[in-house]
Design an enzyme around this catalytic site. Structure first.
Site, PDB file in Angstrom:
ATOM      1  N   HIS A 189       0.843  -1.201   0.000  1.00  0.00           N
ATOM      2  CA  HIS A 189       0.000   0.000   0.000  1.00  0.00           C
ATOM      3  C   HIS A 189       0.884   1.260   0.000  1.00  0.00           C
ATOM      4  O   HIS A 189       0.547   2.251  -0.636  1.00  0.00           O
ATOM      5  CB  HIS A 189      -0.912   0.033   1.235  1.00  0.00           C
ATOM      6  CG  HIS A 189      -2.124  -0.832   1.122  1.00  0.00           C
ATOM      7  ND1 HIS A 189      -3.163  -0.539   0.268  1.00  0.00           N
ATOM      8  CD2 HIS A 189      -2.467  -1.999   1.750  1.00  0.00           C
ATOM      9  CE1 HIS A 189      -4.100  -1.482   0.386  1.00  0.00           C
ATOM     10  NE2 HIS A 189      -3.697  -2.375   1.264  1.00  0.00           N
ATOM     11  N   GLU A 223      -6.227 -12.301   3.327  1.00  0.00           N
ATOM     12  CA  GLU A 223      -7.196 -11.195   3.207  1.00  0.00           C
ATOM     13  C   GLU A 223      -7.876 -11.245   1.844  1.00  0.00           C
ATOM     14  O   GLU A 223      -7.266 -10.884   0.840  1.00  0.00           O
ATOM     15  CB  GLU A 223      -6.464  -9.838   3.361  1.00  0.00           C
ATOM     16  CG  GLU A 223      -5.768  -9.679   4.699  1.00  0.00           C
ATOM     17  CD  GLU A 223      -4.996  -8.363   4.816  1.00  0.00           C
ATOM     18  OE1 GLU A 223      -4.993  -7.562   3.853  1.00  0.00           O
ATOM     19  OE2 GLU A 223      -4.388  -8.155   5.879  1.00  0.00           O
ATOM     20  N   ASP A 252      -7.562  -2.524  -1.667  1.00  0.00           N
ATOM     21  CA  ASP A 252      -8.498  -3.335  -0.890  1.00  0.00           C
ATOM     22  C   ASP A 252      -9.871  -3.112  -1.500  1.00  0.00           C
ATOM     23  O   ASP A 252     -10.346  -1.966  -1.544  1.00  0.00           O
ATOM     24  CB  ASP A 252      -8.499  -2.894   0.580  1.00  0.00           C
ATOM     25  CG  ASP A 252      -7.148  -3.120   1.236  1.00  0.00           C
ATOM     26  OD1 ASP A 252      -6.450  -4.063   0.832  1.00  0.00           O
ATOM     27  OD2 ASP A 252      -6.795  -2.345   2.143  1.00  0.00           O
ATOM     28  N   HIS A 310      -7.662  -7.957  -0.406  1.00  0.00           N
ATOM     29  CA  HIS A 310      -6.389  -7.299  -0.737  1.00  0.00           C
ATOM     30  C   HIS A 310      -5.755  -7.868  -2.016  1.00  0.00           C
ATOM     31  O   HIS A 310      -5.576  -9.079  -2.141  1.00  0.00           O
ATOM     32  CB  HIS A 310      -5.416  -7.467   0.447  1.00  0.00           C
ATOM     33  CG  HIS A 310      -4.078  -6.854   0.216  1.00  0.00           C
ATOM     34  ND1 HIS A 310      -3.680  -5.658   0.794  1.00  0.00           N
ATOM     35  CD2 HIS A 310      -3.031  -7.245  -0.559  1.00  0.00           C
ATOM     36  CE1 HIS A 310      -2.465  -5.363   0.395  1.00  0.00           C
ATOM     37  NE2 HIS A 310      -2.041  -6.310  -0.429  1.00  0.00           N
TER      38      HIS A 310
HETATM   39 ZN   LIG Z   1      -4.689  -4.143   1.821  1.00  0.00          ZN
END
Ligand SMILES: [Zn+2]
Length: 203
Positions: free
Chosen positions: A117, A181, A124, A184
């Site tokens: 990021h 995740e 995301d 992501h």
């Molecule tokens: Zn992320």
């Protein structure tokens, strides 16, 4: 005829402006991709930190990430879905702020190394249908638990199908998934880009 000429002229001008800047330049995604839905969680207190860490809710990314996102968006649109964005590029100072609130590497990337990021290569996201309703992904954004992993298979079929659809199209368009995740995605090769502290202007 005049109409088509004007359209093509507009289109070409857009292409030229996109080509004039390098692929690693930070750009505002909404200037390049239509049909994105924004719900920038860290510009609100509705996140696991319970703190607003962005001054305003803009989604900046490196141009190459935005180009791949635009391709993915086109694929989803053909299937009747749009991409909803929760987080994009995150300046290093914001990463430090998050780390000072939750200094746990299981939840926040250590700013000493930085995350994708911070390099402008991570997003995301989830998907929404034509009415703007989020597809059921089984666990919410930033839910930290085994249910957030792509490998978790104890959900009903529709949830597994939704996650698979998101992953399949993103992988086809140059992104890679993070198993823990479901929301992501990293643009492949972004680890090589430098961590940045570039900050956008807020109104
Ligand atoms: Zn992320």
């Amino acid at each position: 005829m005049k109409y088509y000429y004007l359209l093509s002229l507009l289109f070409c001008l857009e292409l030229v402006s996109a080509q004039e800047i390098s692929d690693t330049t930070f750009v505002n995604s909404k200037d390049y991709v239509s049909d994105l839905v924004f719900d920038m969680k860290y510009a609100t207190t509705d996140n696991f930190l319970k703190t607003k860490v962005y001054e305003c809710d803009e989604c900046f990314l490196r141009l190459k990430t935005v180009k791949a996102l635009a391709d993915a968006s086109k694929c989803f649109k053909r299937k009747g879905y749009r991409i909803k964005i929760f987080d994009c590029y995150r300046p290093l100072d914001v990463q430090k702020k998050m780390w000072s609130i939750v200094s746990d590497p299981d939840y926040v990337a250590n700013p000493a190394r930085g995350s994708i990021h911070n390099r402008g290569g991570a997003i995301d996201i989830t998907l929404v249908d034509e009415n703007g309703n989020e597809l059921d992904m089984g666990a919410g954004f930033d839910h930290f638990g085994p249910e957030s992993a792509h490998s978790y298979d104890q959900f009903e079929k529709v949830i597994l199908k939704n996650r698979k659809l998101l992953k399949r199209i993103m992988l086809r368009n140059g992104f890679e998934a993070l198993n823990s995740e479901w929301w992501h995605y990293n643009l492949k090769g972004s680890k090589k880009d430098k961590v940045s502290n570039f900050t956008w202007n807020c109104p």
